[in-house]
Design an enzyme around this catalytic site. Structure first.
Site, PDB file in Angstrom:
ATOM      1  N   GLY A 145      -0.138   5.059  -1.001  1.00  0.00           N
ATOM      2  CA  GLY A 145      -1.170   5.765  -0.259  1.00  0.00           C
ATOM      3  C   GLY A 145      -0.625   6.942   0.535  1.00  0.00           C
ATOM      4  O   GLY A 145       0.549   7.321   0.401  1.00  0.00           O
ATOM      5  N   GLN A 146      -1.495   7.503   1.373  1.00  0.00           N
ATOM      6  CA  GLN A 146      -1.137   8.715   2.127  1.00  0.00           C
ATOM      7  C   GLN A 146       0.092   8.479   3.006  1.00  0.00           C
ATOM      8  O   GLN A 146       1.043   9.273   2.989  1.00  0.00           O
ATOM      9  CB  GLN A 146      -2.323   9.160   3.000  1.00  0.00           C
ATOM     10  N   ILE A 198      -4.685  11.154  10.186  1.00  0.00           N
ATOM     11  CA  ILE A 198      -3.334  11.605   9.836  1.00  0.00           C
ATOM     12  C   ILE A 198      -3.444  12.779   8.861  1.00  0.00           C
ATOM     13  O   ILE A 198      -4.140  12.692   7.839  1.00  0.00           O
ATOM     14  CB  ILE A 198      -2.516  10.454   9.199  1.00  0.00           C
ATOM     15  N   TYR A 234     -14.759  -1.213   8.377  1.00  0.00           N
ATOM     16  CA  TYR A 234     -13.341  -0.875   8.587  1.00  0.00           C
ATOM     17  C   TYR A 234     -12.938  -1.163  10.034  1.00  0.00           C
ATOM     18  O   TYR A 234     -11.923  -1.805  10.305  1.00  0.00           O
ATOM     19  CB  TYR A 234     -13.159   0.610   8.253  1.00  0.00           C
ATOM     20  N   ASP A 274       2.312  -1.647  -4.452  1.00  0.00           N
ATOM     21  CA  ASP A 274       0.913  -1.215  -4.341  1.00  0.00           C
ATOM     22  C   ASP A 274       0.131  -1.879  -5.474  1.00  0.00           C
ATOM     23  O   ASP A 274       0.708  -2.321  -6.480  1.00  0.00           O
ATOM     24  CB  ASP A 274       0.783   0.317  -4.442  1.00  0.00           C
ATOM     25  N   ASP A 304      -0.952  -7.044  -5.405  1.00  0.00           N
ATOM     26  CA  ASP A 304      -2.280  -7.106  -4.801  1.00  0.00           C
ATOM     27  C   ASP A 304      -2.167  -8.007  -3.567  1.00  0.00           C
ATOM     28  O   ASP A 304      -1.913  -9.208  -3.708  1.00  0.00           O
ATOM     29  CB  ASP A 304      -3.267  -7.691  -5.828  1.00  0.00           C
ATOM     30  N   GLY A 314       0.832  -1.221   0.000  1.00  0.00           N
ATOM     31  CA  GLY A 314       0.000   0.000   0.000  1.00  0.00           C
ATOM     32  C   GLY A 314       0.854   1.253   0.000  1.00  0.00           C
ATOM     33  O   GLY A 314       0.456   2.306   0.532  1.00  0.00           O
ATOM     34  N   LYS A 352     -10.312  -3.843  11.660  1.00  0.00           N
ATOM     35  CA  LYS A 352      -9.159  -3.398  12.472  1.00  0.00           C
ATOM     36  C   LYS A 352      -9.144  -4.112  13.828  1.00  0.00           C
ATOM     37  O   LYS A 352      -8.076  -4.466  14.318  1.00  0.00           O
ATOM     38  CB  LYS A 352      -9.182  -1.873  12.650  1.00  0.00           C
TER      39      LYS A 352
HETATM   40  P1  NAD Z   1      -4.522   5.020   1.723  1.00  0.00           P
HETATM   41  O1  NAD Z   1      -5.929   4.706   1.393  1.00  0.00           O
HETATM   42  O2  NAD Z   1      -4.020   6.378   1.443  1.00  0.00           O
HETATM   43  O3  NAD Z   1      -3.546   3.991   1.022  1.00  0.00           O
HETATM   44  C1  NAD Z   1      -3.825   2.605   0.990  1.00  0.00           C
HETATM   45  C2  NAD Z   1      -3.135   2.038  -0.221  1.00  0.00           C
HETATM   46  O4  NAD Z   1      -3.488   0.641  -0.283  1.00  0.00           O
HETATM   47  C3  NAD Z   1      -3.556   2.683  -1.543  1.00  0.00           C
HETATM   48  O5  NAD Z   1      -2.444   3.185  -2.229  1.00  0.00           O
HETATM   49  C4  NAD Z   1      -4.226   1.535  -2.306  1.00  0.00           C
HETATM   50  O6  NAD Z   1      -3.961   1.569  -3.693  1.00  0.00           O
HETATM   51  C5  NAD Z   1      -3.599   0.327  -1.647  1.00  0.00           C
HETATM   52  N1  NAD Z   1      -4.407  -0.895  -1.813  1.00  0.00           N
HETATM   53  C6  NAD Z   1      -5.754  -1.034  -1.759  1.00  0.00           C
HETATM   54  N2  NAD Z   1      -6.088  -2.292  -2.011  1.00  0.00           N
HETATM   55  C7  NAD Z   1      -4.937  -2.973  -2.206  1.00  0.00           C
HETATM   56  C8  NAD Z   1      -4.635  -4.324  -2.502  1.00  0.00           C
HETATM   57  N3  NAD Z   1      -5.599  -5.250  -2.682  1.00  0.00           N
HETATM   58  N4  NAD Z   1      -3.335  -4.675  -2.627  1.00  0.00           N
HETATM   59  C9  NAD Z   1      -2.355  -3.761  -2.487  1.00  0.00           C
HETATM   60  N5  NAD Z   1      -2.571  -2.460  -2.228  1.00  0.00           N
HETATM   61  C10 NAD Z   1      -3.863  -2.081  -2.082  1.00  0.00           C
HETATM   62  O7  NAD Z   1      -4.318   4.639   3.263  1.00  0.00           O
HETATM   63  P2  NAD Z   1      -3.263   5.243   4.302  1.00  0.00           P
HETATM   64  O8  NAD Z   1      -3.886   6.424   4.910  1.00  0.00           O
HETATM   65  O9  NAD Z   1      -1.929   5.324   3.698  1.00  0.00           O
HETATM   66  O10 NAD Z   1      -3.333   4.089   5.401  1.00  0.00           O
HETATM   67  C11 NAD Z   1      -2.335   3.115   5.570  1.00  0.00           C
HETATM   68  C12 NAD Z   1      -2.711   2.272   6.774  1.00  0.00           C
HETATM   69  O11 NAD Z   1      -2.830   3.128   7.927  1.00  0.00           O
HETATM   70  C13 NAD Z   1      -4.052   1.545   6.648  1.00  0.00           C
HETATM   71  O12 NAD Z   1      -3.975   0.311   7.318  1.00  0.00           O
HETATM   72  C14 NAD Z   1      -4.999   2.447   7.406  1.00  0.00           C
HETATM   73  O13 NAD Z   1      -6.103   1.735   7.915  1.00  0.00           O
HETATM   74  C15 NAD Z   1      -4.111   2.941   8.516  1.00  0.00           C
HETATM   75  N6  NAD Z   1      -4.600   4.192   9.089  1.00  0.00           N
HETATM   76  C16 NAD Z   1      -4.567   5.360   8.374  1.00  0.00           C
HETATM   77  C17 NAD Z   1      -5.055   6.522   8.950  1.00  0.00           C
HETATM   78  C18 NAD Z   1      -5.054   7.829   8.210  1.00  0.00           C
HETATM   79  O14 NAD Z   1      -5.643   8.805   8.696  1.00  0.00           O
HETATM   80  N7  NAD Z   1      -4.417   7.908   7.045  1.00  0.00           N
HETATM   81  C19 NAD Z   1      -5.568   6.485  10.261  1.00  0.00           C
HETATM   82  C20 NAD Z   1      -5.620   5.278  10.930  1.00  0.00           C
HETATM   83  C21 NAD Z   1      -5.104   4.128  10.357  1.00  0.00           C
HETATM   84  N1  SER Z   2      -8.294   8.225   9.017  1.00  0.00           N
HETATM   85  C1  SER Z   2      -8.934   6.949   9.109  1.00  0.00           C
HETATM   86  C2  SER Z   2     -10.312   7.015   8.560  1.00  0.00           C
HETATM   87  O1  SER Z   2     -10.899   8.064   8.680  1.00  0.00           O
HETATM   88  C3  SER Z   2      -8.962   6.481  10.552  1.00  0.00           C
HETATM   89  O2  SER Z   2      -8.581   5.168  10.561  1.00  0.00           O
HETATM   90  O3  SER Z   2     -10.785   6.046   8.062  1.00  0.00           O
END
Ligand code: NAD
Ligand code: SER
Length: 327
Positions: free
Chosen positions: A15-16, A176, A146, A38, A56, A12, A150
Site C-alpha cells: 500500500g501507500q 499522508i 473506518y 500483502d 491475507d 499491507g 480505528k
Molecule cells: P493502502 O490502502 O494504501 O494499503 C493497504 C494495503 O492493505 C493494500 O496494499 C491492500 O492490498 C492491503 N490489504 C487489504 N486487505 C488485506 C488483507 N485482508 N490482508 C492483507 N492485506 C490487505 O493503505 P495505507 O495508506 O498504506 O495505510 C496503511 C495504514 O495506515 C492503515 O491502517 C491506514 O488506516 C493507516 N492510515 C493511512 C493514512 C493515509 O493517509 N495513507 C492515514 C491515516 C491512517
Molecule cells: N487518509 C485516510 C483516509 O482518508 C485517513 O485515515 O481514509
C-alpha cells in the site's frame, strides 16, 4: 559482539505507506530482516528486493505460519480498508480492520512477538469532537465504519498492553501525501491526486469543497514518526495505540494556490461527492503535544516544503517517462 537483528513483518506492505516503510526498514535493519506481505502482489519491484509473502490478515493460520517461519519479533500492521472504500463496503472494512488486527494481536501474544505497530487515524474523531487543535484525549464519535474500526482498534491495542504486556504502539495519522504508491481509497487522497494531475494535465477536479481544511503529513515525516515511536523508551509512554500526530493543515484551495506558485497554468474545479461528508466530520487541525512530550515527535515538512518536493519528484519522473497514474 552485537545482538542479531530481530526479524520484522509488515502487513499491507504493497500500500501507500508500506511501499515506502519497507525500504526504510530494510535500510536500517537489513534487506532479509524485513518480510513484506500483502493480499496482493506488489506493483513495484522495490518490495521484491527482500522477502515477500502473500498474506491475507483475516486468515489467522496464514499469519501464524509466517510468524513461525521467519521467527518474527516485530509487526508493522498496515493492512486495512480506508475511509472511502470502507463506506462502499462497511462489512469488508470491519472484517479486514477488526478481525485482521485481532489476528495480529493474538498471534503476537501467543508466538512471542515483542512489538506491534498499528496506525490509527484522524477518522476516530467525529462531529462532536472539537475540530480545531483537536486534543489528544477527547470525544471519539466517528461517523464512518473506518473510524469505528480505528476507535475499536486503539482500545484493543491498549487492552493488549495492559492485559498481556504486549508492546503495542500507534499514531492517529492525518492524510499522508507521497509520490511512490498512490493512496488506496481514503478521503484525503485528493491531496495526492492533485499533484499528479497538476503535473500531467495542469488541471484537477477536486472531490472536496475549496474551504475543506484537513490535517496532513508528508511521507518522510510519516516514516520518521513510525520509526521514532517504535524506538521510544516504553517507560516514557503514557499513551500507546493512539498518539495524535500532524505536520500541517490546509484547505483544498490553499493547496491549489501553493501548487500554482510553481505551475501558474494550473487550474482547479470543485465537484464535491460523498467524501465531503466524511471530511466535514474530521478535524481541521490536531494537537500533537503528547507525541512531542512522550517520544520527541517533530515534523520536518510544512505545506511550502512538501509542495515543492512533491512537484520536483513528479516532474523528474515525468521527464524520465516513468510517471504512472491511472486517473
Ligand atoms: P493502502 O490502502 O494504501 O494499503 C493497504 C494495503 O492493505 C493494500 O496494499 C491492500 O492490498 C492491503 N490489504 C487489504 N486487505 C488485506 C488483507 N485482508 N490482508 C492483507 N492485506 C490487505 O493503505 P495505507 O495508506 O498504506 O495505510 C496503511 C495504514 O495506515 C492503515 O491502517 C491506514 O488506516 C493507516 N492510515 C493511512 C493514512 C493515509 O493517509 N495513507 C492515514 C491515516 C491512517
Ligand atoms: N487518509 C485516510 C483516509 O482518508 C485517513 O485515515 O481514509
Amino acid at each position: 559482539m552485537t545482538a542479531e537483528t530481530e526479524t520484522i513483518l509488515v502487513t499491507g506492505a504493497a500500500g501507500q505507506i508500506g511501499s515506502e516503510l519497507v525500504p526504510a526498514l530494510r535500510t536500517i535493519f537489513g534487506q532479509e530482516k524485513v518480510i513484506a506481505t500483502d493480499l496482493v502482489q506488489p506493483k513495484t519491484q522495490n518490495l521484491r528486493l527482500g522477502p515477500f509473502e502473500q498474506l491475507d490478515v483475516t486468515q489467522g493460520s496464514q499469519l501464524e505460519a509466517i510468524i513461525r517461519k521467519y521467527r518474527i519479533k516485530k509487526i508493522y500492521h498496515l493492512a486495512a480498508i480506508l475511509s472511502a472504500s470502507g463506506e462502499k463496503n462497511p462489512q469488508k472494512a470491519w472484517e479486514v480492520n477488526m478481525n485482521g488486527l485481532f489476528n495480529v494481536l493474538e498471534a503476537a501474544r501467543q508466538l512471542d512477538v515483542k512489538q506491534v505497530f498499528c496506525p490509527s487515524s484522524i477518522a476516530v474523531f467525529g462531529p462532536l469532537t472539537p475540530r480545531v487543535n483537536t486534543p489528544q484525549d477527547t470525544i471519539l464519535s466517528p461517523t464512518t465504519m473506518y473510524g469505528v474500526t480505528k476507535v475499536a482498534g486503539e482500545h484493543l491495542g491498549d487492552y493488549y498492553v495492559k492485559k498481556f504486556n504486549l508492546d503495542v504502539r500507534g499514531c492517529r495519522f492525518p492524510g499522508i501525501i507521497s509520490h511512490e504508491a498512490l493512496p488506496g481509497g481514503g478521503t484525503t487522497d485528493y491531496a495526492v491526486a492533485i499533484f499528479y494531475e497538476a503535473v500531467i494535465y495542469k488541471r484537477y477536479n477536486c472531490f472536496l469543497r475549496p474551504e475543506t481544511r484537513l490535517p496532513m503529513m508528508y511521507m518522510p515525516d510519516c516514516l520518521k514518526s513510525i520509526i521514532n515511536l517504535m524506538e521510544a523508551d516504553f517507560s516514557r509512554l503514557k499513551h500507546h495505540s493512539n498518539f495524535n500526530v500532524t505536520a500541517m493543515s490546509f484547505s483544498a484551495a490553499e493547496l491549489a494556490a501553493e501548487i500554482k506558485k510553481h505551475l501558474p497554468d494550473f487550474e482547479i474545479n470543485y465537484q464535491p461527492d460523498f467524501r465531503q461528508a466524511i471530511a466535514d466530520s474530521w478535524p481541521e487541525s490536531i494537537d500533537d503535544s503528547s507525541a512531542r512530550e512522550e517520544w520527541g515527535w517533530q515534523p520536518d515538512y510544512d505545506l511550502t516544503r512538501m509542495t515543492s518536493d512533491m512537484l520536483r519528484v513528479l516532474q523528474e519522473k515525468k521527464a524520465r517517462g516513468n510517471l504512472f497514474y491511472p486517473g
